[in-house]
Design a protein around this motif. Structure first.
Motif, mmCIF file in Angstrom:
data_model
loop_
_atom_site.group_PDB
_atom_site.id
_atom_site.type_symbol
_atom_site.label_atom_id
_atom_site.label_comp_id
_atom_site.label_asym_id
_atom_site.label_seq_id
_atom_site.Cartn_x
_atom_site.Cartn_y
_atom_site.Cartn_z
ATOM 1 N N SER A 52 -3.424 62.039 18.368
ATOM 2 C CA SER A 52 -2.799 60.672 17.891
ATOM 3 C C SER A 52 -4.150 60.072 17.037
ATOM 4 O O SER A 52 -3.719 59.466 16.026
ATOM 5 C CB SER A 52 -2.490 59.656 18.888
ATOM 6 N N VAL A 53 -5.389 60.472 17.456
ATOM 7 C CA VAL A 53 -6.289 59.746 16.723
ATOM 8 C C VAL A 53 -6.476 60.654 15.601
ATOM 9 O O VAL A 53 -6.768 59.903 14.303
ATOM 10 C CB VAL A 53 -7.661 59.714 17.579
ATOM 11 N N LEU A 54 -6.691 61.809 15.477
ATOM 12 C CA LEU A 54 -6.976 62.748 14.458
ATOM 13 C C LEU A 54 -5.986 62.638 13.442
ATOM 14 O O LEU A 54 -6.240 62.778 12.030
ATOM 15 C CB LEU A 54 -7.111 64.284 14.984
ATOM 16 N N ILE A 55 -4.638 62.505 13.583
ATOM 17 C CA ILE A 55 -3.675 62.355 12.749
ATOM 18 C C ILE A 55 -3.688 61.087 11.626
ATOM 19 O O ILE A 55 -3.737 60.911 10.617
ATOM 20 C CB ILE A 55 -2.399 62.657 13.303
ATOM 21 N N LEU A 56 -4.121 59.944 12.324
ATOM 22 C CA LEU A 56 -4.476 58.590 11.801
ATOM 23 C C LEU A 56 -5.653 59.001 10.836
ATOM 24 O O LEU A 56 -5.663 58.458 9.899
ATOM 25 C CB LEU A 56 -4.809 57.651 12.773
ATOM 26 N N GLY A 57 -6.915 59.550 11.590
ATOM 27 C CA GLY A 57 -7.841 59.907 10.664
ATOM 28 C C GLY A 57 -7.619 60.668 9.309
ATOM 29 O O GLY A 57 -8.284 60.321 8.349
ATOM 30 N N LEU A 58 -6.848 61.610 9.655
ATOM 31 C CA LEU A 58 -6.286 62.391 8.526
ATOM 32 C C LEU A 58 -5.840 61.668 7.428
ATOM 33 O O LEU A 58 -6.042 61.541 6.252
ATOM 34 C CB LEU A 58 -5.695 63.535 8.998
ATOM 35 N N MET A 59 -4.827 60.736 7.579
ATOM 36 C CA MET A 59 -4.294 60.048 6.656
ATOM 37 C C MET A 59 -5.123 58.967 6.038
ATOM 38 O O MET A 59 -5.182 58.750 4.967
ATOM 39 C CB MET A 59 -2.996 59.385 7.406
ATOM 40 N N CYS A 60 -6.117 58.611 7.128
ATOM 41 C CA CYS A 60 -6.933 57.618 6.350
ATOM 42 C C CYS A 60 -8.115 58.181 5.349
ATOM 43 O O CYS A 60 -8.343 57.858 4.411
ATOM 44 C CB CYS A 60 -7.665 56.849 7.590
ATOM 45 N N PHE A 61 -8.216 59.727 5.616
ATOM 46 C CA PHE A 61 -9.154 60.311 4.828
ATOM 47 C C PHE A 61 -8.541 60.235 3.346
ATOM 48 O O PHE A 61 -9.066 60.283 2.470
ATOM 49 C CB PHE A 61 -9.174 61.678 5.430
ATOM 50 N N ILE A 62 -7.177 60.499 3.353
ATOM 51 C CA ILE A 62 -6.558 60.959 2.212
ATOM 52 C C ILE A 62 -6.318 59.511 1.526
ATOM 53 O O ILE A 62 -6.853 59.603 0.201
ATOM 54 C CB ILE A 62 -4.984 61.311 2.386
ATOM 55 N N ALA A 63 -6.239 58.519 1.993
ATOM 56 C CA ALA A 63 -6.048 57.094 1.467
ATOM 57 C C ALA A 63 -7.275 56.705 0.954
ATOM 58 O O ALA A 63 -7.488 56.269 -0.144
ATOM 59 C CB ALA A 63 -5.516 56.063 2.485
ATOM 60 N N PHE A 64 -8.424 56.921 1.664
ATOM 61 C CA PHE A 64 -9.813 56.591 0.972
ATOM 62 C C PHE A 64 -10.345 57.474 0.180
ATOM 63 O O PHE A 64 -11.101 57.087 -0.595
ATOM 64 C CB PHE A 64 -10.658 56.366 2.244
ATOM 65 N N LEU A 65 -9.834 58.733 0.006
ATOM 66 C CA LEU A 65 -10.226 59.824 -0.891
ATOM 67 C C LEU A 65 -9.590 59.246 -2.332
ATOM 68 O O LEU A 65 -10.313 59.215 -3.199
ATOM 69 C CB LEU A 65 -9.658 61.110 -0.460
ATOM 70 N N SER A 66 -8.429 58.878 -1.956
ATOM 71 C CA SER A 66 -7.447 58.315 -3.376
ATOM 72 C C SER A 66 -8.490 57.177 -4.037
ATOM 73 O O SER A 66 -8.613 56.846 -5.362
ATOM 74 C CB SER A 66 -6.265 57.935 -3.088
ATOM 75 N N GLU A 67 -8.722 56.304 -3.014
ATOM 76 C CA GLU A 67 -9.516 54.911 -3.529
ATOM 77 C C GLU A 67 -10.833 55.302 -4.141
ATOM 78 O O GLU A 67 -11.240 54.689 -5.237
ATOM 79 C CB GLU A 67 -9.659 54.002 -2.378
ATOM 80 N N GLY A 68 -11.469 56.230 -3.811
ATOM 81 C CA GLY A 68 -12.900 56.636 -4.040
ATOM 82 C C GLY A 68 -12.677 57.182 -5.293
ATOM 83 O O GLY A 68 -13.733 57.010 -6.382
#
Length: 389
Positions: free
Chosen positions: A215-231
């Motif tokens: 449950s933590v890692l899947i949230l982290g993965l989606m956050c990774f993608i969202a931040f990747l796009s912002e960067g």
């Protein structure tokens, strides 16, 4: 009736998000000064900047451990004071190796305050029983705008750059010391964690090995993608507008400006949006809107429509990450001091990796394909969020 301690804690948390955004963005106007003073080329500067990100990435997991031991407000205070004290030093160092060390320390302080303020914000939100994370992240964006503009304005007014940085540092220290006592103390935080995460207080310090919970890692993965796009937008939007839309160099920042302003405005309104709708609508709808915005940016033959695409991207992406942090703070049987550092670390890693990933795709294919890849990644976020268990 909400406890007055919680109300004061909310106000203080808002200030801390503003402080973090102000501190981090104040570095941006310093970069040209540092490059000239140290005599660096673009490649050397890029390598040097990795020390800032490396310091943040190293400290984020450690911050969770420290929060669990002493509470988030002490971590916020110490990390914030270090950031404020180091800020003027960034304009004084004349040796590249020493600059790398100072940037690393600055990155550590930013990573520490980032995790601690998000953990504190989640706990205040849980205690209040209504969303506040979107507006908190909106205040971080506001701090970012003031930081990048404020330092440059002071220098433009004739103030020596070092004195301008000292002025910003004094402001940061003043805000930290004025609001520190209003933040929730360690005992209050433990009470909230036990109540809302359903954890036995005796086990709070024993769940440090639960980082790899799905449950933590899947949230982290989606956050990774969202931040990747912002960067990626930060580093590549100007080049895209110049090379593919024919925008003159002095105006190429307009795309990122449209994206940033739309995101800040939407985050400041995001709490009401999350309350009226729900997290599924915000994340899935926001991801699809962001993907549509990028496709408009890529396909539009008119600059006005292209800028509208950047606005849609900012509006869609604005409240995705705050929802992820909120959910990370409500995982059954897991303290936010474990979940938030994992999500923060994975998200920040995405922000660092985004520009590099787009560079590789642009090198082997084209920058247009790279932007379309970001649209695809937002669609992936929507699908993961919809079908996750």
């Amino acid at each position: 009736m909400v406890d007055k301690t919680i109300v004061r804690g909310k106000t203080a948390t808002q200030v801390m998000f503003l402080v973090c955004g102000l501190a981090l963005s104040s570095w941006a106007p310093m970069v040209p000064f540092a490059k000239d003073r140290l005599g660096l080329n673009d490649g050397e500067l890029g390598l040097l900047l990795l020390f800032l990100g490396g310091g943040a990435l190293l400290t984020m997991p450690l911050s969770g451990f420290l929060i669990g031991k002493v509470g988030s407000r002490k971590v916020i205070l110490i990390a914030g004071l270090i950031a404020a004290l180091v800020l003027p030093v960034l304009l004084m160092v004349t040796n590249s190796y020493l600059m790398a060390g100072v940037l690393f320390i600055f990155g550590c302080s930013i990573g520490g305050i980032d995790v601690a303020m998000n953990a504190h914000g989640v706990q205040v939100q849980n205690a209040m029983g209504r969303p506040i994370m979107s507006s908190l992240h909106g205040l971080f964006s506001v701090g970012g705008l003031f930081g990048s503009i404020g330092l440059g304005f002071l220098i433009k007014m004739g103030l020596n750059p070092i004195y301008a940085a000292v002025t910003i540092a004094i402001l940061l220290v003043s805000l930290l010391l004025l609001q520190y006592r209003k933040l929730l103390d360690y005992q209050k935080e433990k009470e909230i964690i036990v109540r809302f995460s359903h954890i036995d207080e005796t086990k709070l310090s024993k769940d440090k090995f639960q980082w790899f919970r799905w449950s933590v890692l899947i949230l982290g993965l989606m956050c990774f993608i969202a931040f990747l796009s912002e960067g990626a937008m930060l580093d590549w939007s100007a080049i895209f507008l110049r090379d593919h839309k024919g925008v003159s160099s002095e105006f190429t920042g307009i795309g990122y400006a449209a994206f940033s302003i739309a995101m800040a405005v939407m985050r400041l309104q995001g709490d009401r949006l999350v309350s009226k709708l729900n997290s599924h609508v915000v994340v899935i709808g926001g991801s699809l809107l962001a993907a549509l915005g990028i496709l408009i940016v890529v396909g539009s033959p008119w600059l006005s429509l292209t800028l509208f695409g950047f606005v849609l991207l900012g509006l869609g992406a604005a409240n995705i990450v705050p929802v992820f942090f909120s959910e990370g703070g409500r995982i059954e049987g897991l303290s936010p001091t474990i979940a938030i550092p994992v999500i923060s670390t994975m998200g920040y890693a995405g922000q660092l990796a985004g520009p590099a990933l787009l560079g590789v795709i642009a090198q082997y294919f084209s920058l247009i394909i790279a932007f379309e890849t970001i649209a695809l990644l937002f669609i992936v976020v929507a699908l993961i969020y919809k079908f996750r268990k």
